[in-house]
Write a protein that holds these residues in place. Sequence first.
Motif, PDB file in Angstrom:
ATOM      1  N   ASP A  93       0.857  -1.194   0.132  1.00 23.51           N
ATOM      2  CA  ASP A  93      -0.013   0.025  -0.076  1.00 23.51           C
ATOM      3  C   ASP A  93       0.836   1.360  -0.035  1.00 23.51           C
ATOM      4  O   ASP A  93       0.397   2.339  -0.143  1.00 23.51           O
ATOM      5  CB  ASP A  93      -0.911  -0.127   1.285  1.00 23.51           C
ATOM      6  N   ARG A 118       0.181   1.087  -5.932  1.00 28.07           N
ATOM      7  CA  ARG A 118      -0.193   0.339  -4.718  1.00 28.07           C
ATOM      8  C   ARG A 118      -0.197  -1.127  -5.389  1.00 28.07           C
ATOM      9  O   ARG A 118      -0.502  -1.623  -6.391  1.00 28.07           O
ATOM     10  CB  ARG A 118      -1.599   0.299  -4.128  1.00 28.07           C
ATOM     11  N   GLU A 120      -0.826  -5.683  -3.950  1.00 30.26           N
ATOM     12  CA  GLU A 120      -1.466  -6.389  -2.780  1.00 30.26           C
ATOM     13  C   GLU A 120      -0.886  -7.798  -3.312  1.00 30.26           C
ATOM     14  O   GLU A 120      -0.310  -8.187  -4.515  1.00 30.26           O
ATOM     15  CB  GLU A 120      -2.982  -6.655  -3.047  1.00 30.26           C
ATOM     16  N   ARG A 158      -2.835  -2.926  -7.699  1.00 27.96           N
ATOM     17  CA  ARG A 158      -4.308  -2.602  -7.301  1.00 27.96           C
ATOM     18  C   ARG A 158      -4.786  -1.452  -8.201  1.00 27.96           C
ATOM     19  O   ARG A 158      -6.269  -1.382  -8.001  1.00 27.96           O
ATOM     20  CB  ARG A 158      -4.240  -1.951  -6.046  1.00 27.96           C
ATOM     21  N   SER A 161      -8.455  -2.666  -9.605  1.00 33.94           N
ATOM     22  CA  SER A 161      -9.782  -2.457  -8.840  1.00 33.94           C
ATOM     23  C   SER A 161      -9.952  -1.071  -8.159  1.00 33.94           C
ATOM     24  O   SER A 161     -10.961  -0.577  -7.943  1.00 33.94           O
ATOM     25  CB  SER A 161      -9.653  -3.403  -7.672  1.00 33.94           C
ATOM     26  N   LEU A 162      -8.813  -0.479  -8.013  1.00 33.78           N
ATOM     27  CA  LEU A 162      -8.783   1.101  -7.807  1.00 33.78           C
ATOM     28  C   LEU A 162      -8.920   2.080  -8.564  1.00 33.78           C
ATOM     29  O   LEU A 162      -9.213   3.212  -8.240  1.00 33.78           O
ATOM     30  CB  LEU A 162      -7.882   1.255  -6.578  1.00 33.78           C
ATOM     31  N   ALA A 165      -6.780   5.811  -8.053  1.00 30.66           N
ATOM     32  CA  ALA A 165      -6.593   5.699  -6.440  1.00 30.66           C
ATOM     33  C   ALA A 165      -5.720   4.808  -6.154  1.00 30.66           C
ATOM     34  O   ALA A 165      -5.149   4.702  -4.974  1.00 30.66           O
ATOM     35  CB  ALA A 165      -7.825   5.223  -5.622  1.00 30.66           C
ATOM     36  N   ALA A 166      -5.007   3.999  -6.937  1.00 34.20           N
ATOM     37  CA  ALA A 166      -4.006   2.895  -6.855  1.00 34.20           C
ATOM     38  C   ALA A 166      -2.833   3.862  -6.518  1.00 34.20           C
ATOM     39  O   ALA A 166      -1.692   3.184  -6.064  1.00 34.20           O
ATOM     40  CB  ALA A 166      -4.017   2.027  -7.899  1.00 34.20           C
TER      41      ALA A 166
END
Length: 242
Positions: A93, A118, A120, A158, A161-162, A165-166
């Motif tokens: 993150d 970011r 994961e 990420r 999915s984001l 915002a990633a």
Amino acid sequence: MRDGYLIDLAERLRARGLPADRVETTVTDLAAHLEESGAEDAEAEFGPADEFAAQLVPAAGERAPRTPDKTVETWRWTADTYVDEELLNRFGDEGWEVERVDALGRFVSHRDVAQPQRWEYRRELITRGRENLDERLAPDGWEACGTWIVYAWFKRPRAASLGPAARVESPPPVPERSRFFSRKFHVLLGVLALAVAAAGVSVAVDDGEASSGLGFVVGLVAGVVAVAGVMGALHMWRGRRP
């Protein structure tokens, strides 16, 4: 144009004695740079292939000029299996991407300084190879990023999915620590050390000298030394810098 240049460069790097895995990694990194920068002419970006190869792998007796890459931060760290997955996602993150796990079990990580993203992670137990595991996880975007004994780690960006915002807007500095061991790990280590001590005492008592007390004393001392040695070694290991 790009492919031809990179193929030529790879041949020149191999001719200069660079190991095949290093050649592959270098060419892959350069290709990614060209893709991200949008440069169409690789020779204009890096210079003639023969000269660039000489900079990357100088001939015997020569030293290549050191030009640190200020666009990427690097960090190697390790953790026990009680906390590694949690920490991987915490640091992911913060923009840290794991490239691989080295021979010492450390996560070799890097972070783009200009546009950190970011990541994961997940850990899987491997018992009979991981081919099927790779195939099962690939459709969900998971990519293998390292193995260690019976574990394999996977990563995925990420951004899928984001979206925007990633991106990590204000990444924290590179962590000062490189070793992360949990309380459970230390408890386990202590139990193992006590088991070693108990085994030493048992062997000494059973050696036929217990009636004089000498066997017991020798076993006790051996056990204490074993515990101290294990704990001392751990302390020295944790205090080492990568």
